[in-house]
Design a protein around this motif. Sequence first.
Motif, PDB file in Angstrom:
ATOM      1  N   HIS A   4      -3.761  18.157  -3.614  1.00 45.50           N
ATOM      2  CA  HIS A   4      -3.021  17.604  -4.751  1.00 45.50           C
ATOM      3  C   HIS A   4      -2.648  16.137  -4.532  1.00 45.50           C
ATOM      4  O   HIS A   4      -1.790  15.610  -5.236  1.00 45.50           O
ATOM      5  CB  HIS A   4      -1.762  18.432  -5.003  1.00 45.50           C
ATOM      6  N   GLY A   5      -3.278  15.500  -3.552  1.00 52.05           N
ATOM      7  CA  GLY A   5      -3.028  14.076  -3.346  1.00 52.05           C
ATOM      8  C   GLY A   5      -2.128  13.824  -2.152  1.00 52.05           C
ATOM      9  O   GLY A   5      -2.085  14.616  -1.204  1.00 52.05           O
ATOM     10  N   ALA A   6      -1.413  12.723  -2.197  1.00 47.61           N
ATOM     11  CA  ALA A   6      -0.532  12.310  -1.105  1.00 47.61           C
ATOM     12  C   ALA A   6       0.923  12.458  -1.549  1.00 47.61           C
ATOM     13  O   ALA A   6       1.334  11.861  -2.548  1.00 47.61           O
ATOM     14  CB  ALA A   6      -0.826  10.871  -0.706  1.00 47.61           C
ATOM     15  N   ALA A  23      -4.360   4.524  -5.652  1.00 42.97           N
ATOM     16  CA  ALA A  23      -3.715   3.336  -5.099  1.00 42.97           C
ATOM     17  C   ALA A  23      -4.745   2.264  -4.776  1.00 42.97           C
ATOM     18  O   ALA A  23      -4.545   1.078  -5.047  1.00 42.97           O
ATOM     19  CB  ALA A  23      -2.920   3.707  -3.848  1.00 42.97           C
ATOM     20  N   ALA A  24      -5.871   2.684  -4.213  1.00 43.47           N
ATOM     21  CA  ALA A  24      -6.936   1.732  -3.897  1.00 43.47           C
ATOM     22  C   ALA A  24      -7.462   1.071  -5.167  1.00 43.47           C
ATOM     23  O   ALA A  24      -7.688  -0.148  -5.206  1.00 43.47           O
ATOM     24  CB  ALA A  24      -8.074   2.441  -3.157  1.00 43.47           C
ATOM     25  N   CYS A  82       0.833  -1.207   0.000  1.00 40.26           N
ATOM     26  CA  CYS A  82       0.000   0.000   0.000  1.00 40.26           C
ATOM     27  C   CYS A  82       0.870   1.261   0.000  1.00 40.26           C
ATOM     28  O   CYS A  82       0.582   2.225  -0.722  1.00 40.26           O
ATOM     29  CB  CYS A  82      -0.917   0.009   1.221  1.00 40.26           C
ATOM     30  N   PHE A  83       1.921   1.249   0.806  1.00 44.20           N
ATOM     31  CA  PHE A  83       2.807   2.410   0.873  1.00 44.20           C
ATOM     32  C   PHE A  83       3.402   2.722  -0.494  1.00 44.20           C
ATOM     33  O   PHE A  83       3.395   3.869  -0.946  1.00 44.20           O
ATOM     34  CB  PHE A  83       3.923   2.144   1.884  1.00 44.20           C
ATOM     35  N   LEU A 130       1.708   6.493  -7.106  1.00 41.98           N
ATOM     36  CA  LEU A 130       0.560   7.085  -7.791  1.00 41.98           C
ATOM     37  C   LEU A 130       0.177   8.454  -7.246  1.00 41.98           C
ATOM     38  O   LEU A 130      -0.590   9.179  -7.872  1.00 41.98           O
ATOM     39  CB  LEU A 130      -0.642   6.134  -7.716  1.00 41.98           C
ATOM     40  N   GLY A 131       0.686   8.798  -6.050  1.00 41.32           N
ATOM     41  CA  GLY A 131       0.419  10.105  -5.478  1.00 41.32           C
ATOM     42  C   GLY A 131      -1.002  10.328  -5.038  1.00 41.32           C
ATOM     43  O   GLY A 131      -1.446  11.465  -4.883  1.00 41.32           O
ATOM     44  N   SER A 132      -1.749   9.241  -4.821  1.00 36.21           N
ATOM     45  CA  SER A 132      -3.160   9.365  -4.464  1.00 36.21           C
ATOM     46  C   SER A 132      -3.620   8.095  -3.767  1.00 36.21           C
ATOM     47  O   SER A 132      -3.353   6.987  -4.253  1.00 36.21           O
ATOM     48  CB  SER A 132      -4.006   9.611  -5.719  1.00 36.21           C
TER      49      SER A 132
END
Length: 316
Positions: free
Chosen positions: A62-64, A30-31, A17-18, A24-26
Amino acid sequence: MDNTFANSRIKFRHLQCFLAVAQLGSVQRAANSLSVTQPAVSKTIAELESILGIRLFERGRHGAVLTREGQLFAPHARACIVALREGVDELMRHGVDAPSKVVVGVLPTAASVLLPPAMAELRARRPDVSVRIWTDSNARLLERLKAGDADFIIGRVSEPESMAGMSFEHLYRDPLAVVVRAGHALLQVNHVTASDLAAFPVAVPPFGTLIRQSAESVLTAFGAHALSSLVETMSVSLGRALALHNDAVWFVPLSVVEHDIGLGLLATLPMPFAGTDEPIGLIRRYDHVSTPAVDDLIDAIRAAGRQRENVRIARK
């Protein structure tokens, strides 16, 4: 925190997951790539941050985005995943009865062209190997490859930022065709116009795909760039059914319909100009560790690609 305690609590799913969120920055993307829910990914990341006692991502509009600590941790998490794959590969090389499985993502328009001959070749070499195949748009294929969901994908080269960390190996070029069923009324028209096309369903690839850009150029040349009714689909089986049974005009890569054209089921409409030849290729992550089964399937796909390219060149 005791490092041994922390190490014992970190699981494969935490690292998976990390890395998916980092690449993907999101969390949502990612999900999607992991085929789980967004809350599940958020919970897993929160568990990992709790175990490590650090914040790995800054989340915003802007995401993660990786924190400084997240950037330090990322190469080690990636190394763990790579080391696990290398371990499986090592077992296979030494004859241990480990299960062999190859996961491939492929464009729908390339799947029926490349995979049947490649799969026949792979089965002749390795009859015990399982292959999981999924089809999707080029953008989604790239996202899932970044997330580590596939050993490789078969797609089109994209923007440089989307291709970061990945290699593209050209296989063949595929020209666009405009096809209708045999006996279609438009086959009797010398110069097809926008009004001629408007009388029938027009099936095109979805907006945003590279092949749609080529289709738009041809529609514009027909004078039909402003058609009010289009059927947008990636599905080869649906496009074929619409052409055969609904009198649809289908914009599709030529390789997909060559068999039906040869059987006399479909026919090509004269185009105002030759459609763009779209390059199809093998896309892999630079950090992916291959296996003998993956290498054998790639070799078989390369051979199928060379055969397709020879057909295209001979047709000119």
